[in-house]
Design a protein around this motif. Structure first.
Motif, short mmCIF file in Angstrom:
data_model
loop_
_atom_site.label_atom_id
_atom_site.label_comp_id
_atom_site.label_asym_id
_atom_site.label_seq_id
_atom_site.Cartn_x
_atom_site.Cartn_y
_atom_site.Cartn_z
N LEU A 282 0.84 -1.19 0.00
CA LEU A 282 0.00 0.00 0.00
C LEU A 282 0.88 1.24 0.00
CD1 LEU A 282 -2.92 0.94 0.09
CD2 LEU A 282 -2.78 0.92 2.58
N ALA A 283 0.97 1.90 -1.14
CA ALA A 283 1.78 3.11 -1.29
C ALA A 283 1.38 3.82 -2.57
CB ALA A 283 3.27 2.78 -1.32
N ASP A 284 1.62 5.14 -2.62
CA ASP A 284 1.31 5.90 -3.83
C ASP A 284 2.21 5.49 -4.99
OD1 ASP A 284 -0.70 7.30 -2.56
OD2 ASP A 284 0.64 8.92 -1.94
N SER A 285 3.46 5.14 -4.68
CA SER A 285 4.38 4.66 -5.71
C SER A 285 5.19 3.52 -5.14
CB SER A 285 5.30 5.79 -6.19
OG SER A 285 6.14 6.24 -5.14
N ILE A 286 5.45 2.52 -5.97
CA ILE A 286 6.21 1.35 -5.54
C ILE A 286 7.28 1.05 -6.57
CG2 ILE A 286 4.19 0.38 -4.35
CD1 ILE A 286 4.01 -1.65 -6.67
N GLY A 287 8.27 0.27 -6.17
CA GLY A 287 9.26 -0.19 -7.12
C GLY A 287 8.70 -1.31 -7.98
N SER A 288 9.36 -1.58 -9.08
CA SER A 288 8.95 -2.69 -9.94
C SER A 288 9.06 -4.01 -9.19
CB SER A 288 9.82 -2.73 -11.19
OG SER A 288 9.47 -1.71 -12.08
N ILE B 225 5.45 3.85 -14.52
CA ILE B 225 4.28 3.30 -15.21
C ILE B 225 3.08 3.47 -14.28
CG2 ILE B 225 3.32 1.26 -16.34
CD1 ILE B 225 6.23 0.16 -16.39
N ASP B 226 1.91 3.70 -14.85
CA ASP B 226 0.71 3.77 -14.00
C ASP B 226 -0.50 3.20 -14.72
OD1 ASP B 226 -1.07 6.13 -15.10
OD2 ASP B 226 0.98 6.92 -15.10
N SER B 227 -1.60 3.10 -13.96
CA SER B 227 -2.89 2.57 -14.42
C SER B 227 -2.84 1.07 -14.67
CB SER B 227 -3.37 3.30 -15.68
OG SER B 227 -3.48 4.69 -15.44
N LEU B 228 -2.08 0.35 -13.85
CA LEU B 228 -2.04 -1.12 -13.90
C LEU B 228 -2.91 -1.69 -12.80
CD1 LEU B 228 1.83 -1.65 -14.32
CD2 LEU B 228 0.12 -1.28 -16.11
N LYS C 239 -5.17 3.98 -7.57
CA LYS C 239 -4.21 4.45 -8.56
C LYS C 239 -2.83 4.54 -7.91
CE LYS C 239 -7.63 7.11 -11.15
NZ LYS C 239 -8.05 8.45 -11.60
N GLU C 240 -1.85 3.97 -8.55
CA GLU C 240 -0.50 3.99 -8.00
C GLU C 240 0.51 4.04 -9.15
OE1 GLU C 240 -0.18 0.40 -5.73
OE2 GLU C 240 0.08 -0.85 -7.49
N ILE C 241 1.72 4.44 -8.81
CA ILE C 241 2.79 4.55 -9.80
C ILE C 241 3.80 3.44 -9.54
CG2 ILE C 241 4.71 5.99 -10.60
CD1 ILE C 241 3.04 8.44 -9.79
N VAL C 242 4.19 2.74 -10.60
CA VAL C 242 5.22 1.71 -10.53
C VAL C 242 6.49 2.27 -11.15
CG1 VAL C 242 5.91 -0.62 -11.20
CG2 VAL C 242 3.51 -0.13 -10.64
N LYS C 243 7.53 2.41 -10.32
CA LYS C 243 8.80 2.95 -10.81
C LYS C 243 9.61 1.85 -11.49
CE LYS C 243 9.61 4.35 -6.65
NZ LYS C 243 10.23 4.94 -5.43
N THR C 244 10.19 2.16 -12.64
CA THR C 244 11.04 1.17 -13.30
C THR C 244 12.39 1.08 -12.58
OG1 THR C 244 12.09 2.74 -14.82
CG2 THR C 244 9.99 1.74 -15.52
N TYR C 245 13.16 0.09 -12.96
CA TYR C 245 14.53 -0.01 -12.46
C TYR C 245 15.36 1.13 -13.03
CZ TYR C 245 13.65 -4.58 -10.42
OH TYR C 245 13.17 -5.60 -9.64
N TYR D 226 5.22 19.42 -8.40
CA TYR D 226 4.27 19.03 -9.45
C TYR D 226 4.11 17.52 -9.43
CZ TYR D 226 2.27 17.87 -13.95
OH TYR D 226 1.49 17.35 -14.93
N GLU D 227 2.89 17.06 -9.53
CA GLU D 227 2.62 15.64 -9.65
C GLU D 227 1.78 15.45 -10.90
OE1 GLU D 227 3.77 13.16 -8.02
OE2 GLU D 227 4.83 14.32 -6.50
N PRO D 228 2.23 14.62 -11.85
CA PRO D 228 1.40 14.40 -13.03
C PRO D 228 0.07 13.78 -12.66
CG PRO D 228 3.47 13.14 -13.14
CD PRO D 228 3.45 13.86 -11.83
N SER D 229 -1.00 14.27 -13.25
CA SER D 229 -2.32 13.72 -12.95
C SER D 229 -2.43 12.33 -13.55
CB SER D 229 -3.41 14.62 -13.54
OG SER D 229 -3.26 14.73 -14.92
N ILE D 230 -3.05 11.41 -12.79
CA ILE D 230 -3.20 10.02 -13.25
C ILE D 230 -4.68 9.75 -13.44
CG2 ILE D 230 -2.85 7.61 -12.63
CD1 ILE D 230 -0.44 8.44 -11.06
#
Length: 318
Positions: free
Chosen positions: A142-148, A200-203, A220-226, A314-318
């Motif tokens: 549970l987080a706004d953004s996570i690692g891959s 990446i988002d919207s998965l 909605k969450e953001i997945v950060k790439t390596y 700034y945070e890009p809207s998802i």
């Protein structure tokens, strides 16, 4: 008087015969063998189960540099009572290849078998309580953004009616997540761009084995790439691993410039990301750190392009 005596002797003789007969019957029963013991009820049987990984996502040099070797797998197999849905049994086998055969004794019963690989080795996901098949699931932390995801995870859901006749089973596991490779040609921007990251988002956010639809989307969450991997002169490669997408999805390129500005370019991908898919996306960066011209940006669905100096938020809207 004589007749009565004769009748009396006849009755005594008959009585003696009857007593003799009872004695004979008693003796015969005593000599007979005891009735056979009832056969014991068989509650267990020997079972052989073979697990195979199918639809394996083939690794390449970019994936290996980001995720490391994917040749070894850790199998967890959960058995639930098909009627009550309660937990019955769990097995774990570490450091295995793409196929695993297990043998053992199991109670005769109808089970729901959930087989998964490398879930506990993927720190970006959590496994739910396994005391019941109901809502047994795997979810992103549970987080706004996570690692891959650190591993390509596989799963299978199989009903097994185990008895003395059905004792051998083959189970094929499929990938539950997907891979995205973003290749960016930064040749034109090498003088102005000092750092690039991709997300990446919207998965989907999880998988619920007791849900007919299987995949779940809870937030909605953001997945950060390596981090970037230099694959050749002027080109950077990024690997993202996450669950597939419900429909369209997005990837965002963040370019930090030598001017102190940061450029975000968020690109829409209309074709949904499928389970077990490896999607390769190749793009070119302009000398300004943006992607393409205005026409290309419109065609690619680049919905957010923003430039600002450090110190602003700034945070890009998802």
């Amino acid at each position: 008087m004589k007749m009565k005596t004769i009748i009396r002797y006849i009755m005594l003789a008959l009585l003696a015969v009857m007593m003799g007969s009872c004695s004979i019957i008693y003796e015969d029963l005593d000599d007979c063998p005891s009735p056979p013991e009832p056969e014991p009820v068989v509650n267990t049987t020997d079972v052989t189960i073979t697990y195979n990984l199918s639809g394996v996502i083939e690794s390449d040099s970019l994936m290996e540099k980001s995720l490391g070797s994917l040749s070894s797998h850790n199998y967890d197999s959960y058995f639930f009572d098909d009627n009550s849905k309660d937990f019955a049994l769990k097995t774990r086998y570490s450091n295995q290849g793409t196929s695993l055969t297990i043998q053992g004794e199991m109670n005769i019963n109808k089970y729901m078998n959930v087989a998964i690989t490398d879930v506990k080795e993927t720190s970006q996901v959590t496994l739910s309580d396994s005391s019941s098949f109901t809502n047994f699931s795997i979810n992103n932390i549970l987080a706004d953004s996570i690692g891959s995801h650190a591993k390509i995870m596989y799963y299978a859901l199989e009903t097994m009616n185990i008895d003395t006749l059905n004792r051998e089973f083959t189970v094929n596991l499929s990938p539950m997540n997907s891979v995205v490779e973003v290749i960016i040609d930064t040749t034109a921007a090498t003088q102005i761009v000092k750092n690039v990251t991709v997300s990446i988002d919207s998965l989907y956010t999880g998988i619920n084995f007791s849900n007919d639809f299987l995949y779940t989307f809870s937030r909605k969450e953001i997945v950060k790439t390596y981090p970037a991997v230099a694959i050749e002169q002027g080109k950077l490669g990024f690997v993202g691993v996450g669950f597939p997408s419900p429909e369209e999805w997005y990837y965002t390129i963040k370019a930090a410039l030598t001017t102190g500005e940061t450029v975000y370019t968020r690109i829409k991908v209309e074709e949904k990301l499928k389970p077990g898919e490896k999607r390769i996306l190749e793009i070119k960066m302009n000398e300004s750190g943006t992607i393409g011209d205005q026409e290309l940006q419109q065609n690619m669905g680049m919905s957010v392009i923003t430039t600002w100096k450090e110190g602003h938020t700034y945070e890009p809207s998802i």
